[in-house]
Design a protein around this motif. Structure first.
Motif, PDB file in Angstrom:
ATOM      1  N   VAL A  35       0.886  -1.160   0.000  1.00  0.00           N
ATOM      2  CA  VAL A  35       0.000   0.000   0.000  1.00  0.00           C
ATOM      3  C   VAL A  35       0.923   1.209   0.000  1.00  0.00           C
ATOM      4  O   VAL A  35       1.789   1.334   0.873  1.00  0.00           O
ATOM      5  CB  VAL A  35      -0.898   0.050   1.256  1.00  0.00           C
ATOM      6  N   MET A  36       0.766   2.071  -0.984  1.00  0.00           N
ATOM      7  CA  MET A  36       1.611   3.257  -1.067  1.00  0.00           C
ATOM      8  C   MET A  36       0.724   4.487  -1.136  1.00  0.00           C
ATOM      9  O   MET A  36      -0.217   4.533  -1.917  1.00  0.00           O
ATOM     10  CB  MET A  36       2.525   3.175  -2.299  1.00  0.00           C
ATOM     11  N   GLU A  37       0.987   5.448  -0.261  1.00  0.00           N
ATOM     12  CA  GLU A  37       0.151   6.642  -0.239  1.00  0.00           C
ATOM     13  C   GLU A  37       0.984   7.890  -0.431  1.00  0.00           C
ATOM     14  O   GLU A  37       2.146   7.947  -0.046  1.00  0.00           O
ATOM     15  CB  GLU A  37      -0.663   6.713   1.055  1.00  0.00           C
ATOM     16  N   GLY A  38       0.371   8.876  -1.077  1.00  0.00           N
ATOM     17  CA  GLY A  38       1.077  10.114  -1.343  1.00  0.00           C
ATOM     18  C   GLY A  38       0.199  11.084  -2.107  1.00  0.00           C
ATOM     19  O   GLY A  38      -1.007  11.183  -1.868  1.00  0.00           O
ATOM     20  N   ARG A  39       0.813  11.801  -3.067  1.00  0.00           N
ATOM     21  CA  ARG A  39       0.076  12.779  -3.862  1.00  0.00           C
ATOM     22  C   ARG A  39      -0.106  12.335  -5.318  1.00  0.00           C
ATOM     23  O   ARG A  39      -1.044  12.753  -5.975  1.00  0.00           O
ATOM     24  CB  ARG A  39       0.815  14.134  -3.853  1.00  0.00           C
ATOM     25  N   ASP A  40       0.822  11.516  -5.816  1.00  0.00           N
ATOM     26  CA  ASP A  40       0.779  11.163  -7.234  1.00  0.00           C
ATOM     27  C   ASP A  40       1.087   9.687  -7.467  1.00  0.00           C
ATOM     28  O   ASP A  40       1.660   9.321  -8.479  1.00  0.00           O
ATOM     29  CB  ASP A  40       1.762  12.032  -8.027  1.00  0.00           C
ATOM     30  N   ILE A  41       0.707   8.847  -6.511  1.00  0.00           N
ATOM     31  CA  ILE A  41       1.027   7.421  -6.629  1.00  0.00           C
ATOM     32  C   ILE A  41       0.259   6.793  -7.792  1.00  0.00           C
ATOM     33  O   ILE A  41       0.822   6.096  -8.633  1.00  0.00           O
ATOM     34  CB  ILE A  41       0.716   6.668  -5.321  1.00  0.00           C
ATOM     35  N   GLY A  42      -1.043   7.041  -7.861  1.00  0.00           N
ATOM     36  CA  GLY A  42      -1.853   6.440  -8.912  1.00  0.00           C
ATOM     37  C   GLY A  42      -1.687   7.067 -10.271  1.00  0.00           C
ATOM     38  O   GLY A  42      -2.040   6.454 -11.290  1.00  0.00           O
ATOM     39  N   THR A  43      -1.137   8.287 -10.323  1.00  0.00           N
ATOM     40  CA  THR A  43      -0.978   8.974 -11.606  1.00  0.00           C
ATOM     41  C   THR A  43       0.434   8.861 -12.168  1.00  0.00           C
ATOM     42  O   THR A  43       0.605   8.789 -13.383  1.00  0.00           O
ATOM     43  CB  THR A  43      -1.335  10.465 -11.464  1.00  0.00           C
ATOM     44  N   VAL A  44       1.440   8.844 -11.301  1.00  0.00           N
ATOM     45  CA  VAL A  44       2.829   8.911 -11.772  1.00  0.00           C
ATOM     46  C   VAL A  44       3.669   7.728 -11.290  1.00  0.00           C
ATOM     47  O   VAL A  44       4.344   7.072 -12.079  1.00  0.00           O
ATOM     48  CB  VAL A  44       3.501  10.234 -11.327  1.00  0.00           C
ATOM     49  N   VAL A  45       3.652   7.462  -9.987  1.00  0.00           N
ATOM     50  CA  VAL A  45       4.559   6.449  -9.432  1.00  0.00           C
ATOM     51  C   VAL A  45       4.142   5.046  -9.869  1.00  0.00           C
ATOM     52  O   VAL A  45       4.944   4.284 -10.401  1.00  0.00           O
ATOM     53  CB  VAL A  45       4.609   6.544  -7.893  1.00  0.00           C
ATOM     54  N   PHE A  46       2.863   4.711  -9.657  1.00  0.00           N
ATOM     55  CA  PHE A  46       2.347   3.403 -10.067  1.00  0.00           C
ATOM     56  C   PHE A  46       1.022   3.558 -10.798  1.00  0.00           C
ATOM     57  O   PHE A  46      -0.041   3.201 -10.256  1.00  0.00           O
ATOM     58  CB  PHE A  46       2.209   2.465  -8.864  1.00  0.00           C
ATOM     59  N   PRO A  47       1.065   4.071 -12.029  1.00  0.00           N
ATOM     60  CA  PRO A  47      -0.182   4.187 -12.793  1.00  0.00           C
ATOM     61  C   PRO A  47      -0.819   2.837 -13.074  1.00  0.00           C
ATOM     62  O   PRO A  47      -1.999   2.761 -13.409  1.00  0.00           O
ATOM     63  CB  PRO A  47       0.263   4.883 -14.093  1.00  0.00           C
TER      64      PRO A  47
END
Length: 236
Positions: A134-146
């Motif tokens: 589980v990874m949380e942040g500001r751009d995980i779903g858009t940039v880090v792990f699309p």
């Protein structure tokens, strides 16, 4: 679904939780990690650690070149353990030093620079490369792990998030509630309007607005989102 679910073990899923400051991402990520047997990787702690490094070194938080040079000399690692990751800055455990308002504000300021974000994204991708996180942040779903298997964009009204943050400051906070809310609004403005990877939901993210939810209700809703996604991946 229990933490020994064969779906989580076999598929090595990635759960991405994005959202603004004070939305409760860390709390929900910790719960999901325990519930589904995943590792909890809090990327915001990495930015805080780097902000602490810059503050210690006396590097101006608006000097992109100096920050980029500092990043080249900085090592940041997360070690999963219990309810909270251990945050190692050049080998030093700084877990207890990165939660004060000065460091938190500094994290938002250093994160606006593309070179710093690119460096962080690379580190984050390395941490979650094998899945099962589980990874949380500001751009995980858009940039880090699309390609994340489940994406949640967790939000709440600024006033609600600000009061939650105020309550976390303890019995004798240095700031008044209105100051906390004002600082949070400013952080929102920076996060949503930065040129590189602005805060925004991924197209396939599920929006979870917790404004009118208790913590228990928000946790249960997030759990249901992830469980539903796991079932879609492996109906058996």
């Amino acid at each position: 679904m229990s933490s020994d679910s064969p779906a989580t073990a076999q598929k090595k899923i990635i759960v991405a939780i994005d959202g603004p400051a004070g939305a409760g991402k860390s709390t929900i990520a910790r719960h999901l990690a325990r519930h589904f047997g995943l590792l909890n990787l809090e990327t915001g702690a990495m930015y805080r650690a780097f902000a602490l490094q810059a503050l210690r070194a006396g590097v101006p938080l608006d000097d992109s070149k100096a920050l980029e040079k500092l990043a080249e000399e900085t090592s940041i690692r997360l070690e999963s353990g219990g309810d909270e990751n251990r945050v190692l800055l050049d080998g030093e455990d700084v877990t207890g030093l990165i939660r004060n308002p000065t460091v938190t504000d500094g994290a938002s300021r250093v994160s606006v620079f593309p070179a710093i974000r690119a460096w962080m994204v690379k580190l984050q991708q390395q941490l979650g490369a094998e899945g099962g996180v589980v990874m949380e942040g500001r751009d995980i779903g858009t940039v880090v792990f699309p390609q994340a298997d489940a994406k949640i964009f967790l939000d709440a009204a600024p006033e609600v998030r600000g009061m939650r943050r105020f309550d976390q400051l303890g019995p004798k906070p240095a700031q008044q509630p209105e100051e906390v809310i004002r600082d949070l609004r400013e952080r929102d403005r920076r996060d949503r309007n930065r040129a590189d990877s602005p805060l925004m939901p991924a197209e396939d993210a599920v929006l979870l607005d917790s404004t009118n939810m208790t913590l228990e209700e928000a946790v249960a809703a997030a759990e249901e989102i992830v469980a539903d996604r796991i079932l879609r991946i492996d109906p058996a």
